[in-house]
Write a protein that holds these residues in place. Structure first.
Motif, PDB file in Angstrom:
ATOM      1  N   LYS A   1       1.063  -1.165   0.028  1.00 30.00           N
ATOM      2  CA  LYS A   1       0.190   0.004   0.027  1.00 30.00           C
ATOM      3  C   LYS A   1       0.894   1.137   0.101  1.00 30.00           C
ATOM      4  O   LYS A   1       0.793   2.258  -0.695  1.00 30.00           O
TER       5      LYS A   1
ATOM      6  N   HIS B   1       2.404   1.576  -3.451  1.00 34.23           N
ATOM      7  CA  HIS B   1       1.203   1.913  -4.237  1.00 34.23           C
ATOM      8  C   HIS B   1       0.830   3.412  -4.419  1.00 34.23           C
ATOM      9  O   HIS B   1       0.661   4.097  -5.411  1.00 34.23           O
TER      10      HIS B   1
ATOM     11  N   HIS C   1       4.043  -4.806  -6.301  1.00 27.43           N
ATOM     12  CA  HIS C   1       3.672  -6.213  -6.784  1.00 27.43           C
ATOM     13  C   HIS C   1       4.625  -7.233  -6.138  1.00 27.43           C
ATOM     14  O   HIS C   1       4.433  -8.335  -5.900  1.00 27.43           O
TER      15      HIS C   1
ATOM     16  N   GLN D   1     -12.426 -16.717   3.285  1.00 25.26           N
ATOM     17  CA  GLN D   1     -13.089 -15.439   3.683  1.00 25.26           C
ATOM     18  C   GLN D   1     -12.695 -15.136   5.140  1.00 25.26           C
ATOM     19  O   GLN D   1     -12.825 -13.930   5.529  1.00 25.26           O
TER      20      GLN D   1
ATOM     21  N   GLU E   1      -7.409  -9.857   5.015  1.00 22.77           N
ATOM     22  CA  GLU E   1      -5.885  -9.187   4.695  1.00 22.77           C
ATOM     23  C   GLU E   1      -5.668 -10.090   3.376  1.00 22.77           C
ATOM     24  O   GLU E   1      -5.065  -9.589   2.429  1.00 22.77           O
TER      25      GLU E   1
ATOM     26  N   THR F   1      -7.658 -11.328   1.040  1.00 23.03           N
ATOM     27  CA  THR F   1      -8.725 -11.066   0.018  1.00 23.03           C
ATOM     28  C   THR F   1      -8.212  -9.494  -0.429  1.00 23.03           C
ATOM     29  O   THR F   1      -8.340  -9.161  -1.488  1.00 23.03           O
ATOM     30  N   GLU F   2      -7.839  -8.581   0.455  1.00 22.98           N
ATOM     31  CA  GLU F   2      -7.457  -7.446   0.050  1.00 22.98           C
ATOM     32  C   GLU F   2      -6.011  -7.312  -0.660  1.00 22.98           C
ATOM     33  O   GLU F   2      -5.939  -6.748  -1.692  1.00 22.98           O
TER      34      GLU F   2
ATOM     35  N   GLN G   1      -4.919  -9.995  -2.563  1.00 25.87           N
ATOM     36  CA  GLN G   1      -5.180 -10.495  -3.731  1.00 25.87           C
ATOM     37  C   GLN G   1      -5.909  -9.402  -4.650  1.00 25.87           C
ATOM     38  O   GLN G   1      -5.380  -9.233  -5.887  1.00 25.87           O
ATOM     39  N   THR G   2      -6.862  -8.652  -4.161  1.00 26.21           N
ATOM     40  CA  THR G   2      -7.330  -7.356  -5.008  1.00 26.21           C
ATOM     41  C   THR G   2      -6.329  -6.708  -5.335  1.00 26.21           C
ATOM     42  O   THR G   2      -6.418  -6.044  -6.443  1.00 26.21           O
ATOM     43  N   LEU G   3      -5.409  -6.206  -4.498  1.00 25.70           N
ATOM     44  CA  LEU G   3      -4.562  -5.261  -4.811  1.00 25.70           C
ATOM     45  C   LEU G   3      -3.623  -5.662  -5.986  1.00 25.70           C
ATOM     46  O   LEU G   3      -2.996  -5.069  -6.680  1.00 25.70           O
TER      47      LEU G   3
ATOM     48  N   ALA H   1      -4.081  -7.894  -8.212  1.00 26.49           N
ATOM     49  CA  ALA H   1      -4.771  -8.117  -9.437  1.00 26.49           C
ATOM     50  C   ALA H   1      -4.732  -6.855 -10.156  1.00 26.49           C
ATOM     51  O   ALA H   1      -4.768  -6.484 -11.073  1.00 26.49           O
ATOM     52  N   ALA H   2      -4.808  -5.625  -9.267  1.00 27.27           N
ATOM     53  CA  ALA H   2      -5.008  -4.292  -9.727  1.00 27.27           C
ATOM     54  C   ALA H   2      -3.700  -3.500 -10.041  1.00 27.27           C
ATOM     55  O   ALA H   2      -3.679  -2.550 -10.912  1.00 27.27           O
TER      56      ALA H   2
END
Length: 151
Positions: free
Chosen positions: A108, A111, A120, A134, A138, A140-141, A143-145, A147-148
């Motif tokens: 973060k 980024h 990355h 689930q 953290e 999930t967060e 993996q989302t970051l 991917a972005a």
């Protein structure tokens, strides 16, 4: 919290002190007392050195990095150093969840500084091998970051 923390040693639960000190440091920082939170973490790290009770060391460094960023978002060098220390400690202890939490915080930071390749790289190895769940937000967060990011 401070009163409760003071009685923990009296009850013989000293092994929990690092976690409680970290929680109080986070609460102090959230209340705008970032310097008090940092002093508390520095004291906890000094105590950790004295007692060699290192099970929560990586988290102490991660929280320290996050509080440093909160205190001065423009001064990222010391926060980056604390987060990198947290990752290295977690890796040496094979504490994967602590490693992921520190890597996410570092990613973060990167980024936000438009250092997507570094973000990355920080996340890739930390996320690898985690089963989908689930119960660990953290992950999930992260993996989302990941991917972005455009490395």
């Amino acid at each position: 919290m401070r009163r409760s923390l003071a009685i923990v040693p009296e009850r013989g639960q000293v092994w929990l002190l690092p976690r409680f000190e970290a929680a109080l440091a986070e609460a102090e920082a959230s209340a705008g007392e970032t310097d008090a939170g940092l002093r508390r973490l520095d004291d906890a790290l000094a105590e950790l050195e004295r007692t060699e009770q290192r099970w929560y060391e990586a988290e102490l460094y991660r929280i320290r990095g996050e509080i440093l960023l909160k205190r001065d978002p423009a001064d990222t060098a010391s926060a980056e150093q604390s987060l990198q220390a947290a990752i290295a400690i977690a890796q040496s202890q094979k504490a994967r969840s602590f490693e992921l939490r520190a890597a996410l915080a570092l990613a973060k930071l990167y980024h936000a500084a438009n250092r997507d390749a570094d973000a990355h790289a920080a996340l890739t190895s930390a996320v690898e091998g985690f089963p989908p769940t689930q119960q660990f937000p953290e992950l999930t967060e992260a993996q989302t970051l990941l991917a972005a990011l455009n490395p």
